[in-house]
Motif scaffolding. Structure first.
Motif, PDB file in Angstrom:
ATOM      1  N   ASN A 134      31.591  31.488  43.085  1.00 46.32           N
ATOM      2  CA  ASN A 134      30.952  32.599  42.371  1.00 46.32           C
ATOM      3  C   ASN A 134      30.382  33.634  43.342  1.00 46.32           C
ATOM      4  O   ASN A 134      30.366  34.830  43.038  1.00 46.32           O
ATOM      5  CB  ASN A 134      29.853  32.076  41.441  1.00 46.32           C
ATOM      6  CG  ASN A 134      30.388  31.763  40.050  1.00 46.32           C
ATOM      7  OD1 ASN A 134      31.156  32.535  39.496  1.00 46.32           O
ATOM      8  ND2 ASN A 134      30.003  30.626  39.504  1.00 46.32           N
ATOM      9  N   GLN A 135      29.920  33.184  44.495  1.00 46.41           N
ATOM     10  CA  GLN A 135      29.493  34.130  45.532  1.00 46.41           C
ATOM     11  C   GLN A 135      30.678  34.969  45.991  1.00 46.41           C
ATOM     12  O   GLN A 135      30.570  36.182  46.217  1.00 46.41           O
ATOM     13  CB  GLN A 135      28.878  33.371  46.711  1.00 46.41           C
ATOM     14  CG  GLN A 135      27.541  32.714  46.406  1.00 46.41           C
ATOM     15  CD  GLN A 135      27.015  31.905  47.575  1.00 46.41           C
ATOM     16  OE1 GLN A 135      27.598  31.889  48.664  1.00 46.41           O
ATOM     17  NE2 GLN A 135      25.918  31.210  47.364  1.00 46.41           N
ATOM     18  N   MET A 136      31.825  34.311  46.127  1.00 48.59           N
ATOM     19  CA  MET A 136      33.051  35.000  46.531  1.00 48.59           C
ATOM     20  C   MET A 136      33.469  36.010  45.465  1.00 48.59           C
ATOM     21  O   MET A 136      33.891  37.123  45.775  1.00 48.59           O
ATOM     22  CB  MET A 136      34.164  33.968  46.763  1.00 48.59           C
ATOM     23  CG  MET A 136      35.387  34.502  47.472  1.00 48.59           C
ATOM     24  SD  MET A 136      36.673  33.235  47.611  1.00 48.59           S
ATOM     25  CE  MET A 136      35.799  31.967  48.520  1.00 48.59           C
ATOM     26  N   VAL A 137      33.336  35.623  44.200  1.00 47.13           N
ATOM     27  CA  VAL A 137      33.691  36.512  43.087  1.00 47.13           C
ATOM     28  C   VAL A 137      32.850  37.781  43.126  1.00 47.13           C
ATOM     29  O   VAL A 137      33.359  38.896  42.969  1.00 47.13           O
ATOM     30  CB  VAL A 137      33.510  35.795  41.731  1.00 47.13           C
ATOM     31  CG1 VAL A 137      33.544  36.797  40.579  1.00 47.13           C
ATOM     32  CG2 VAL A 137      34.596  34.751  41.542  1.00 47.13           C
ATOM     33  N   ARG A 138      31.552  37.609  43.352  1.00 44.65           N
ATOM     34  CA  ARG A 138      30.666  38.780  43.425  1.00 44.65           C
ATOM     35  C   ARG A 138      31.040  39.685  44.595  1.00 44.65           C
ATOM     36  O   ARG A 138      30.974  40.908  44.498  1.00 44.65           O
ATOM     37  CB  ARG A 138      29.209  38.320  43.546  1.00 44.65           C
ATOM     38  CG  ARG A 138      28.642  37.750  42.252  1.00 44.65           C
ATOM     39  CD  ARG A 138      27.137  37.598  42.329  1.00 44.65           C
ATOM     40  NE  ARG A 138      26.738  36.578  43.305  1.00 44.65           N
ATOM     41  CZ  ARG A 138      26.594  35.294  43.023  1.00 44.65           C
ATOM     42  NH1 ARG A 138      26.840  34.857  41.790  1.00 44.65           N
ATOM     43  NH2 ARG A 138      26.214  34.437  43.943  1.00 44.65           N
ATOM     44  N   ALA A 139      31.446  39.062  45.711  1.00 35.91           N
ATOM     45  CA  ALA A 139      31.771  39.831  46.911  1.00 35.91           C
ATOM     46  C   ALA A 139      33.040  40.662  46.748  1.00 35.91           C
ATOM     47  O   ALA A 139      33.129  41.790  47.236  1.00 35.91           O
ATOM     48  CB  ALA A 139      31.909  38.895  48.106  1.00 35.91           C
ATOM     49  N   VAL A 140      34.041  40.107  46.040  1.00 33.08           N
ATOM     50  CA  VAL A 140      35.340  40.794  45.938  1.00 33.08           C
ATOM     51  C   VAL A 140      35.548  41.472  44.580  1.00 33.08           C
ATOM     52  O   VAL A 140      36.623  41.995  44.316  1.00 33.08           O
ATOM     53  CB  VAL A 140      36.503  39.809  46.214  1.00 33.08           C
ATOM     54  CG1 VAL A 140      36.356  39.168  47.581  1.00 33.08           C
ATOM     55  CG2 VAL A 140      36.587  38.723  45.134  1.00 33.08           C
ATOM     56  N   LYS A 141      34.520  41.450  43.745  1.00 32.18           N
ATOM     57  CA  LYS A 141      34.642  42.021  42.388  1.00 32.18           C
ATOM     58  C   LYS A 141      35.188  43.448  42.414  1.00 32.18           C
ATOM     59  O   LYS A 141      36.113  43.785  41.668  1.00 32.18           O
ATOM     60  CB  LYS A 141      33.274  41.994  41.697  1.00 32.18           C
ATOM     61  CG  LYS A 141      33.251  42.680  40.338  1.00 32.18           C
ATOM     62  CD  LYS A 141      31.838  42.679  39.751  1.00 32.18           C
ATOM     63  CE  LYS A 141      31.782  43.472  38.460  1.00 32.18           C
ATOM     64  NZ  LYS A 141      30.410  43.508  37.886  1.00 32.18           N
ATOM     65  N   PHE A 142      34.651  44.271  43.274  1.00 35.90           N
ATOM     66  CA  PHE A 142      35.048  45.677  43.350  1.00 35.90           C
ATOM     67  C   PHE A 142      36.540  45.813  43.635  1.00 35.90           C
ATOM     68  O   PHE A 142      37.226  46.682  43.082  1.00 35.90           O
ATOM     69  CB  PHE A 142      34.229  46.379  44.440  1.00 35.90           C
ATOM     70  CG  PHE A 142      34.508  47.846  44.582  1.00 35.90           C
ATOM     71  CD1 PHE A 142      33.871  48.769  43.763  1.00 35.90           C
ATOM     72  CD2 PHE A 142      35.410  48.304  45.530  1.00 35.90           C
ATOM     73  CE1 PHE A 142      34.131  50.131  43.902  1.00 35.90           C
ATOM     74  CE2 PHE A 142      35.672  49.657  45.671  1.00 35.90           C
ATOM     75  CZ  PHE A 142      35.026  50.576  44.852  1.00 35.90           C
ATOM     76  N   PHE A 143      37.055  44.944  44.502  1.00 40.79           N
ATOM     77  CA  PHE A 143      38.444  45.052  44.941  1.00 40.79           C
ATOM     78  C   PHE A 143      39.427  44.508  43.904  1.00 40.79           C
ATOM     79  O   PHE A 143      40.612  44.818  43.947  1.00 40.79           O
ATOM     80  CB  PHE A 143      38.617  44.332  46.273  1.00 40.79           C
ATOM     81  CG  PHE A 143      37.684  44.855  47.336  1.00 40.79           C
ATOM     82  CD1 PHE A 143      38.003  45.985  48.059  1.00 40.79           C
ATOM     83  CD2 PHE A 143      36.460  44.236  47.572  1.00 40.79           C
ATOM     84  CE1 PHE A 143      37.136  46.493  49.003  1.00 40.79           C
ATOM     85  CE2 PHE A 143      35.582  44.731  48.524  1.00 40.79           C
ATOM     86  CZ  PHE A 143      35.923  45.866  49.243  1.00 40.79           C
ATOM     87  N   GLY A 144      38.927  43.693  42.978  1.00 41.34           N
ATOM     88  CA  GLY A 144      39.775  43.195  41.906  1.00 41.34           C
ATOM     89  C   GLY A 144      39.793  44.110  40.699  1.00 41.34           C
ATOM     90  O   GLY A 144      40.586  43.921  39.772  1.00 41.34           O
TER      91      GLY A 144
END
Length: 512
Positions: A400-410
């Motif tokens: 979930n930390q990873m999801v927050r970090a890459v959210k913009f790029f997805g």
């Protein structure tokens, strides 16, 4: 460390360099970040295809429990260098570790080592960086931005410099969705940001970071943008190239198919999908994912040093190293990863692999509860009762930390211009050793590449034995049956809930 570059030989090679190998012959090279994934790839390629190099200096910082000699031994003992040791054993002796740290003043170099570099380095590859998206602003600026200024200070002292290559990121201007091969300035001047970050005034740093994050998705992309401006502002008449790779994935072919050495970014996501741990992602499935193999990026970097030197125009040349000429979408990647994970399952897979892509945070939060948090909670209870260490919930939190970090790029996609890359490809195709580098992805077979990628994760990250495939397939078949039972039970609960709600509303309607 006694090394002396033949200056006349360097000049001679430059004058008649009709090959990549000829360009690098008898040169001294400095590489920062050589212990990282991309740095290892650059080092391996140079050693393998340019054995006539005079010397390669690699900047290594000591760690708490490791000296630079120990870190260097670990690096050079990596299996990817085994073929080089067999074919060109002498080239290994040309690689010299130098104690230094890009985050320190004067790069943490001793006077003696700095003088050796000044006398002997011709080509510089500045690769070192922190790639964590959530670094505090002052850390990201020091490691990614100020370090670049320190490298440029050293480059101006080099007596025989012929080329400087800085590795940035294609997302250094992530707030712009059509990106040309040029330097983009910001309203935040590099010198001002550096001064605030060095002031030690945490309140000012926090206020500045808040303002920056209104424009940029994270401190990483912003700090790389500032570094590009520093390269441009301090290049003078030096031959400087900036290479901007997008998302770097496992190798396509070199040093061997599927080679990868970390679980950052997409590699970690693909691994978790294959393990059955990740079952939903926050991305817009119709958006393009700009993924590039590491060996493609290495080739662009190595050729950029040649291109910017022999075809210079006194301007900093920028090379967008991306795949948008032959794109693939998130849902296509997802489908291939899931298919690979089912056909060639990983050992100790914890659930039947599947992954639902959702476009918004609200939908993701709901699915996250039912597909990640609750299953992780019950699995950890089972592990604890069976005497094993509970770890699924921890993995879910990290994801979930990873999801927050890459959210913009997805949620977004970019168009990258590649005029300089195209020009370089045309000129490289005229060289006699053009076959040693692959510089375009026009003929990319994404399905074949992703199969190689997933196999690489199993081989290089998980260290799995191919002999255990039968056991893994039996385990997957069992999990598939459990998966089907859970789906049917969930469907029954859903239908029962709908029926109860419908019945309640009907009764109230006719019998108020």
């Amino acid at each position: 460390m006694k090394v002396k570059i033949n200056e006349n030989a360097v000049s001679e090679e430059l004058n008649r360099a009709n090959s990549i190998e000829g360009f690098y012959a008898n040169t001294g090279i400095l590489v920062t970040g050589a212990t990282g994934f991309l740095g290892k790839g650059i080092l391996e390629k140079l050693m393998r295809v340019c054995p006539s190099i005079a010397s390669i200096f690699i900047l290594i910082r000591p760690k708490k429990n490791q000296t630079i000699e120990q870190r260097f031994k670990k690096l050079i003992d990596d299996p990817i260098y085994e073929s080089i040791k067999a074919i060109h054993p002498s080239v290994v002796n040309k690689v010299h570790p130098v104690e230094g740290d890009v985050s320190l003043s004067d790069l943490g170099l001793s006077v003696a080592d700095r003088n050796i570099l000044i006398e002997n380095v011709n080509i510089v590859f500045h690769v070192a960086a922190t790639v964590r998206f959530n670094e505090p602003l002052n850390v990201a600026v020091n490691v990614n931005t100020k370090s670049t200024a320190r490298i440029m200070e050293l480059c101006k002292e080099l007596k025989h410099v012929i080329s400087i290559v800085y590795v940035s990121t294609a997302y250094s201007n992530a707030n712009i969705f059509e990106i040309e091969e040029k330097i983009y300035t910001t309203s935040f001047k590099p010198s001002t940001v550096i001064n605030i970050c060095e002031s030690g005034d945490q309140q000012s740093i926090d206020l500045l970071e808040d303002e920056i994050l209104k424009i940029y998705p994270n401190t990483y992309t912003f700090s790389k943008n500032l570094a590009e401006q520093i390269m441009s502002n301090n290049s003078d008449s030096l031959p400087v190239a900036i290479v901007r790779p997008s998302v770097i994935g496992a190798s396509l072919k070199e040093p061997c198919p599927g080679w990868v050495d970390n679980i950052y970014g997409l590699t970690g996501i693909f691994m978790l999908i294959g393990k059955g741990t990740t079952r939903t992602m926050l991305v817009k499935k119709s958006k393009r994912l700009d993924l590039v193999p590491v060996d493609y990026v290495v080739n662009i970097i190595i050729c950029a040093a040649w291109h910017v030197t022999l075809h210079r125009n006194n301007e900093v040349k920028v090379y967008n190293s991306t795949s948008n000429a032959h794109p693939i979408k998130w849902n296509q990647i997802r489908d291939i990863v899931v298919q690979c994970s089912r056909e060639t399952p990983m050992n100790n897979v914890i659930w039947f692999p599947f992954c639902i892509l959702v476009p918004n945070q609200c939908s993701y939060n709901v699915l996250d509860i039912f597909l990640h948090i609750l299953p992780a909670f019950f699995m950890d209870i089972f592990l604890k009762l069976s005497g094993r260490k509970p770890m699924i919930m921890k993995t879910s939190k990290l994801f979930n930390q990873m999801v927050r970090a890459v959210k913009f790029f997805g949620q977004h996609e970019w168009t990258f211009h590649q005029d300089n890359v195209t020009d370089m490809i045309k000129r490289v195709n005229l060289l006699k050793d053009r076959d040693i580098v692959k510089l375009d992805l026009w003929d990319m077979d994404w399905k074949k590449y992703m199969i190689t990628y997933m196999a690489g994760i199993e081989k290089f990250i998980l260290r799995e034995d191919s002999k255990s495939i039968d056991a893994a397939q039996k385990r997957l078949l069992f999990l598939y049956r459990i998966h089907q039972i859970v789906l049917m039970f969930s469907l029954f609960i859903l239908l029962a809930t709908i029926y109860i709600i419908y019945s309640t509303l009907t009764v109230r309607l006719f019998f108020p």
